[in-house]
Design a protein around this motif. Structure first.
Motif, PDB file in Angstrom:
ATOM      1  N   GLN A  56       0.983  -1.289  -0.109  1.00  0.00           N
ATOM      2  CA  GLN A  56      -0.023  -0.097  -0.040  1.00  0.00           C
ATOM      3  C   GLN A  56       1.019   1.284   0.086  1.00  0.00           C
ATOM      4  O   GLN A  56       1.949   1.354   0.782  1.00  0.00           O
ATOM      5  N   SER A  57       0.459   2.264  -0.752  1.00  0.00           N
ATOM      6  CA  SER A  57       1.329   3.449  -0.874  1.00  0.00           C
ATOM      7  C   SER A  57       0.362   4.557  -0.609  1.00  0.00           C
ATOM      8  O   SER A  57      -0.612   4.418  -1.409  1.00  0.00           O
ATOM      9  N   VAL A  58       0.496   5.700   0.110  1.00  0.00           N
ATOM     10  CA  VAL A  58      -0.400   6.760   0.107  1.00  0.00           C
ATOM     11  C   VAL A  58       0.481   8.113  -0.062  1.00  0.00           C
ATOM     12  O   VAL A  58       1.498   8.050   0.605  1.00  0.00           O
ATOM     13  N   ALA A  59      -0.107   8.993  -0.963  1.00  0.00           N
ATOM     14  CA  ALA A  59       0.621  10.221  -1.101  1.00  0.00           C
ATOM     15  C   ALA A  59       0.013  11.400  -0.759  1.00  0.00           C
ATOM     16  O   ALA A  59      -1.225  11.508  -1.197  1.00  0.00           O
ATOM     17  N   ARG A  78      -0.304  15.899  -0.968  1.00  0.00           N
ATOM     18  CA  ARG A  78       0.445  16.795  -1.342  1.00  0.00           C
ATOM     19  C   ARG A  78      -0.362  18.021  -0.926  1.00  0.00           C
ATOM     20  O   ARG A  78      -1.398  18.025  -1.161  1.00  0.00           O
ATOM     21  N   ASP A 119      -3.194  12.657  -2.351  1.00  0.00           N
ATOM     22  CA  ASP A 119      -2.961  12.895  -4.031  1.00  0.00           C
ATOM     23  C   ASP A 119      -3.244  11.416  -4.508  1.00  0.00           C
ATOM     24  O   ASP A 119      -4.087  11.360  -5.368  1.00  0.00           O
ATOM     25  N   THR A 120      -2.486  10.350  -3.806  1.00  0.00           N
ATOM     26  CA  THR A 120      -3.007   9.257  -4.568  1.00  0.00           C
ATOM     27  C   THR A 120      -3.038   7.977  -3.315  1.00  0.00           C
ATOM     28  O   THR A 120      -2.229   8.205  -2.182  1.00  0.00           O
ATOM     29  N   ILE A 121      -3.776   7.023  -3.585  1.00  0.00           N
ATOM     30  CA  ILE A 121      -3.723   5.800  -2.646  1.00  0.00           C
ATOM     31  C   ILE A 121      -3.530   4.633  -3.657  1.00  0.00           C
ATOM     32  O   ILE A 121      -4.583   4.353  -4.398  1.00  0.00           O
ATOM     33  N   GLU A 122      -2.508   3.711  -3.516  1.00  0.00           N
ATOM     34  CA  GLU A 122      -2.403   2.703  -4.433  1.00  0.00           C
ATOM     35  C   GLU A 122      -2.112   1.369  -3.480  1.00  0.00           C
ATOM     36  O   GLU A 122      -1.598   1.422  -2.579  1.00  0.00           O
ATOM     37  N   ASN A 166       5.122  10.775   1.405  1.00  0.00           N
ATOM     38  CA  ASN A 166       4.560   9.381   1.101  1.00  0.00           C
ATOM     39  C   ASN A 166       4.838   8.462   2.140  1.00  0.00           C
ATOM     40  O   ASN A 166       5.606   8.400   3.051  1.00  0.00           O
ATOM     41  N   SER A 222       4.802   4.275   2.757  1.00  0.00           N
ATOM     42  CA  SER A 222       4.798   3.155   1.961  1.00  0.00           C
ATOM     43  C   SER A 222       5.132   1.747   2.803  1.00  0.00           C
ATOM     44  O   SER A 222       5.718   1.837   3.494  1.00  0.00           O
TER      45      SER A 222
END
Length: 446
Positions: free
Chosen positions: A42-45, A47, A52-55, A158, A160
């Protein structure tokens, strides 16, 4: 993701690997090796305070290498069904039948296989939900903005989380595998405005999230580094001592590893050909390989071929004691594998007594490099030329930031010209090296 685990157990991965070996033998393979793996993350960004993003990622795969005598074939799949696994073995065998025999092809010697696989404490699941991951990234970024009003923008922070496990097996009877984790926090911000803007970042990465630097410290360091870059100037072309900051010094050690790895050596594409037993670095440099360090990123009880890894001294007093060889490259060179199929394992460059400020005082006048650009390394000749940024040093103290310069030299001379190794190595990678002071390099400016 925090509540989720692996879809397959280690026992299931071992069963898949064993079935593949049995089927390959049944189909006529003289030898076979396989790797079965699964991972998720899981990666959370964030900004400027906003998500910005959740992957999410979830992957699995099987790789199969078969031998028909000295003919080799390889195939892979992400389908774990029995039919797909059999088809993958058949595909590898088909490729092998059309491959020319290679006298160096084959599994590593059976006597070298790892017998014991100690627990190296490499798996530390991070049970953190999305909301908490977002909050961590926000705290990281907020700390960067809090450094100064001159921190004007952000490229993001981020959080991660990665977790994986695998099983390797071959027809020598070797079966081994383990689970591992890699977690990280990072922040990248911009200071200044217009043409004077400067970008900087900081990050930390560990097996165990409990060992990570606090989010606030990562953000603060990113902000302070960006702020320090404001007012960067060009300098005149000169030849001066150069310090590679610790996080860049590991790249020079990576250049060394590339030059003394089997593939470069047997292809004769290395400036360090036939260097075993020779003075490669200055006498202040010692490099050890420690594959069994707990929680370390480069730790493993065996290499990619199942060969047992072991502690060794790679460089002693600047003299090269050993290469980095797989079974194949070792046979090409008429040597024995060093257990480095897949790369090196936890390289440690022996540290001196000086921290970075002490290295600056020892240098007196020169360039501290904190950023490298481009990939200007010629491994055949050793020629080295890269864009750089950092700080100009006078009388042992930083005078001003520097940008738009190129540093150039030859790796052979650079390695032998190392005056001192700092004690400021960062604990976040598989290569540990403090800042490196090199006696002289050409700095091309205006």
């Amino acid at each position: 993701m925090s509540a989720q685990g692996f879809s397959f157990s280690q026992a299931h991965l071992r069963e898949i690997a064993t079935d593949i070996l049995k089927y390959a033998k049944k189909r006529g393979a003289s030898a076979c090796s396989t790797d079965v793996s699964e991972g998720f993350g899981q990666s959370v960004a964030v900004r400027k305070g906003e998500v910005d993003t959740i992957e999410y990622n979830r992957d699995k795969g099987v790789g199969v290498t078969v031998y028909l005598g000295q003919q080799r074939g390889y195939a892979s799949t992400s389908d774990f069904s029995k039919a797909a696994l059999k088809a993958t073995v058949d595909a590898a065998l088909s490729i092998a039948r059309f491959t020319a025999p290679d006298p160096c092809a084959g599994l590593a010697d059976a006597a070298l296989m790892a017998k014991d696989c100690p627990d190296l404490d490499l798996c530390h699941p991070w049970n953190i939900g999305v909301d908490e991951a977002i909050a961590l990234a926000r705290r990281c970024e907020e700390a960067a903005f809090a450094v100064s009003p001159k921190i004007t923008n952000s490229e993001g922070a981020n959080t991660s989380i990665q977790q994986a496990h695998f099983v390797s097996a071959n027809s020598h009877g070797f079966v081994g595998g383990y689970a591992s984790t890699r977690h990280g926090l990072s922040c990248s911000v911009i200071a200044g405005e217009g043409d004077g803007m400067q970008r900087e970042y900081w990050y930390d990465s560990r097996r165990d999230a409990a060992d990570l630097m606090p989010a606030e410290d990562i953000g603060r360091i990113a902000g302070e580094r960006a702020l320090a870059r404001l007012g960067a100037k060009k300098i005149r072309t000169c030849e001066v001592p150069v310090i590679f900051e610790a996080q860049l010094a590991v790249a020079l050690i990576g250049n060394f590893v590339q030059a003394v790895s089997g593939g470069s050596l047997y292809r004769k594409s290395s400036f360090l050909l036939d260097s075993l037993g020779q003075q490669v670095f200055s006498p202040v440099v010692g490099i050890s390989e420690r594959p069994h360090l707990k929680k370390a990123f480069g730790s493993s009880p065996f290499d990619n071929e199942g060969v047992a890894t072991r502690d060794r001294e790679v460089v002693v007093d600047g003299v090269l004691q050993g290469y980095f060889l797989s079974a194949y490259s070792a046979r090409k060179l008429g040597m024995q594998t060093t257990g480095n199929a897949g790369g090196s394992h936890n390289l440690r460059v022996s540290a001196g007594e000086d921290d970075l400020p002490a290295l600056l005082r020892r240098m007196d006048r020169g360039l501290l490099v904190t950023e490298l650009l481009g990939h200007g390394v010629n491994y055949v000749t050793g020629d080295y030329s890269r864009g750089a940024a950092g700080f100009w040093v006078e009388k042992g103290r930083i005078k001003h930031a520097v940008e738009e310069v190129t540093i150039a030299g030859n790796l052979r001379d650079m390695f032998r010209g190392i005056v001192a190794v700092g004690n400021d190595a960062l604990p976040r990678g598989a290569k540990h090296c403090g800042s490196l002071l090199i006696d002289r390099m050409k700095v091309a400016g205006r």
